[in-house]
Design an enzyme around this catalytic site. Structure first.
Site, PDB file in Angstrom:
ATOM      1  N   LYS A   1       3.582  -4.980  -4.835  1.00 53.29           N
ATOM      2  CA  LYS A   1       3.687  -4.721  -6.102  1.00 53.29           C
ATOM      3  C   LYS A   1       2.348  -3.984  -6.746  1.00 53.29           C
ATOM      4  O   LYS A   1       2.298  -2.982  -7.504  1.00 53.29           O
ATOM      5  CB  LYS A   1       3.866  -6.173  -6.973  1.00 53.29           C
TER       6      LYS A   1
ATOM      7  N   LYS B   1      -4.421  -5.129 -15.897  1.00 58.47           N
ATOM      8  CA  LYS B   1      -4.407  -6.315 -15.117  1.00 58.47           C
ATOM      9  C   LYS B   1      -3.881  -5.935 -13.654  1.00 58.47           C
ATOM     10  O   LYS B   1      -4.587  -6.507 -12.707  1.00 58.47           O
ATOM     11  CB  LYS B   1      -3.480  -7.436 -15.688  1.00 58.47           C
TER      12      LYS B   1
HETATM   13  P1  NAD Z   1       3.882 -13.889 -21.281  1.00 59.45           P
HETATM   14  O1  NAD Z   1       2.564 -14.122 -21.630  1.00 59.45           O
HETATM   15  O2  NAD Z   1       4.933 -13.275 -22.320  1.00 59.45           O
HETATM   16  O3  NAD Z   1       4.532 -15.234 -20.718  1.00 59.45           O
HETATM   17  C1  NAD Z   1       3.960 -16.213 -20.017  1.00 59.45           C
HETATM   18  C2  NAD Z   1       4.470 -17.603 -20.425  1.00 59.45           C
HETATM   19  O4  NAD Z   1       3.868 -18.482 -19.666  1.00 59.45           O
HETATM   20  C3  NAD Z   1       3.899 -18.202 -21.913  1.00 59.45           C
HETATM   21  O5  NAD Z   1       5.192 -18.566 -22.623  1.00 59.45           O
HETATM   22  C4  NAD Z   1       2.943 -18.957 -21.697  1.00 59.45           C
HETATM   23  O6  NAD Z   1       3.201 -20.091 -22.916  1.00 59.45           O
HETATM   24  C5  NAD Z   1       3.416 -19.779 -20.307  1.00 59.45           C
HETATM   25  N1  NAD Z   1       2.365 -20.329 -19.698  1.00 59.45           N
HETATM   26  C6  NAD Z   1       1.117 -20.346 -19.519  1.00 59.45           C
HETATM   27  N2  NAD Z   1       0.604 -21.172 -18.807  1.00 59.45           N
HETATM   28  C7  NAD Z   1       1.376 -22.114 -18.545  1.00 59.45           C
HETATM   29  C8  NAD Z   1       1.407 -23.244 -17.816  1.00 59.45           C
HETATM   30  N3  NAD Z   1       0.292 -23.758 -17.395  1.00 59.45           N
HETATM   31  N4  NAD Z   1       2.398 -24.097 -17.618  1.00 59.45           N
HETATM   32  C9  NAD Z   1       3.805 -23.491 -18.234  1.00 59.45           C
HETATM   33  N5  NAD Z   1       3.883 -22.309 -18.971  1.00 59.45           N
HETATM   34  C10 NAD Z   1       2.684 -21.577 -19.005  1.00 59.45           C
HETATM   35  O7  NAD Z   1       3.823 -12.977 -20.003  1.00 59.45           O
HETATM   36  P2  NAD Z   1       5.260 -12.061 -19.571  1.00 59.45           P
HETATM   37  O8  NAD Z   1       5.109 -10.868 -19.993  1.00 59.45           O
HETATM   38  O9  NAD Z   1       6.391 -12.903 -19.326  1.00 59.45           O
HETATM   39  O10 NAD Z   1       4.675 -11.973 -17.928  1.00 59.45           O
HETATM   40  C11 NAD Z   1       4.649 -12.925 -16.978  1.00 59.45           C
HETATM   41  C12 NAD Z   1       4.275 -12.397 -15.580  1.00 59.45           C
HETATM   42  O11 NAD Z   1       5.274 -11.265 -15.290  1.00 59.45           O
HETATM   43  C13 NAD Z   1       2.992 -11.806 -15.394  1.00 59.45           C
HETATM   44  O12 NAD Z   1       2.185 -12.219 -14.357  1.00 59.45           O
HETATM   45  C14 NAD Z   1       2.966 -10.312 -15.666  1.00 59.45           C
HETATM   46  O13 NAD Z   1       1.970  -9.731 -15.290  1.00 59.45           O
HETATM   47  C15 NAD Z   1       4.223 -10.082 -14.843  1.00 59.45           C
HETATM   48  N6  NAD Z   1       4.973  -9.092 -15.159  1.00 59.45           N
HETATM   49  C16 NAD Z   1       5.040  -8.834 -16.620  1.00 59.45           C
HETATM   50  C17 NAD Z   1       5.746  -7.345 -17.116  1.00 59.45           C
HETATM   51  C18 NAD Z   1       6.138  -7.204 -18.533  1.00 59.45           C
HETATM   52  O14 NAD Z   1       6.680  -5.871 -18.832  1.00 59.45           O
HETATM   53  N7  NAD Z   1       5.977  -7.998 -19.407  1.00 59.45           N
HETATM   54  C19 NAD Z   1       6.363  -6.627 -15.935  1.00 59.45           C
HETATM   55  C20 NAD Z   1       6.297  -7.184 -14.888  1.00 59.45           C
HETATM   56  C21 NAD Z   1       5.521  -8.297 -14.429  1.00 59.45           C
END
Ligand code: NAD
Length: 298
Positions: A170, A245
């Protein structure tokens, strides 16, 4: 309803629609997030709700995490494993550093659980449409158990190697994407200053040796690709902060592995300036607007 029960932890922009796709596929899902509004949204979609990660994990056959960073994944896997069934399968779909991913696999193994790192490509749109690509790391056995579930949230799943291999794949992909978007932006910017229309540049490069996804599918200027964020005020899409990130993760991994990534280091600097200038929440392809404002060193 499927026989298997799934705990889904982390119901943010990505996790929420992924969880909903598992519900649509008739899995029994018990969901948890530290945010009450995220839990409410999952409840409305039909998930059972837990108020602790450990409670979500207690009766689950499979535990999926979709969290911001390595520290959250390790903390959550620790809690979940303390109450998980013997032989449960843990799948982490977050994008995290390779070192934490390997530690998470070790934690699972110490508890007699199977594990897979399975970060995704495809963004929020891909998550909503169940069109994600998963790149996985772990054993063949863990992969075989996970694949039918991942295919309910995506269209392609690749087993890239052992523990941490999914995260490695990734960040290498996103390192390349970060660099190629800057490259495309520099070429379009120079072309424009030499009097060329963006459409002419697009037509020539997409039929020539410079062609790449950053131009062809995600063109950073309005016009040639109607669906690209450039036509929508650079609304993300893939936010510059998320790209930053991932580039940072790639640089951390490169330092640990002793790999030279001079363009990656420069890309980190450029996206970091872009973010500090207040554009972190906008699409990463807006980097072209930022480069347009930069002065060429004398
Ligand atoms: P986001 O910030 O929208 O969601 C993260 C969620 O995790 C939040 O709802 C938060 O409240 C929750 N959270 C945080 N700590 C927690 C804990 N200890 N226990 C339970 N819940 C907890 O982020 P996202 O955009 O959904 O991304 C999630 C992952 O996917 C990240 O690692 C990101 O890099 C990856 N990602 C995101 C995208 C994108 O386009 N958004 C694309 C590919 C990968």
């Amino acid at each position: 309803m499927s026989e298997q029960s799934i705990a889904f932890i982390g119901l943010g922009n990505m996790g929420q629609p992924m969880c909903q796709n598992l519900l649509k596929a008739n899995y029994k899902v018990i969901a948890f997030d530290i945010s009450a509004s995220a839990r409410d949204a999952a409840r409305e979609a039909g998930a059972a709700i837990a108020t602790l990660a450990a409670d979500a994990a207690t009766n689950a056959d499979v535990i999926i995490t979709m969290l911001p960073a390595g520290e959250h994944v390790l903390e959550t896997w620790n809690s979940a494993l303390a109450s998980a069934r013997q032989g449960a399968l843990l799948i982490d779909c977050s994008t995290i550093d390779v070192e934490s991913a390997r530690k998470a696999h070790e934690l699972a193994a110490a508890h007699g659980a199977a594990s897979l790192d399975a970060p995704v490509s495809g963004g929020v749109g891909g998550a909503r449409q169940a069109a994600l690509t998963f790149m996985a790391g772990g054993t063949q056995e863990a992969y075989a158990r996970a694949e039918p579930i991942l295919m309910k949230m995506g269209r392609k799943v690749f087993l890239c190697g052992g523990a941490g291999a999914g995260q490695a794949a990734k960040i290498c992909n996103n390192l390349l994407l970060a660099i190629s978007m800057i490259g495309v932006s520099e070429a379009l910017n120079l072309g424009a200053r030499l009097g060329l229309a963006n459409q002419a540049m697009y037509d020539v490069i997409t039929a020539s040796s410079g062609r790449c996804w950053s131009l062809e599918t995600y063109c950073p200027v309005p016009g040639p690709v109607p669906a690209s964020p450039a036509n929508n005020g650079y609304k993300a899409g893939f936010a510059a902060n998320l790209m930053l990130k991932d580039v940072r993760l790639s640089q951390k991994a490169a330092a640990a592995a002793g790999a030279a990534t001079p363009l990656g280091a420069l890309a980190e600097q450029i996206y970091s300036q872009f973010s500090e200038a207040g554009f972190g929440d906008t699409d990463f392809s807006g980097i072209i607007k930022f480069l347009e404002t930069q002065k060429r060193p004398a």
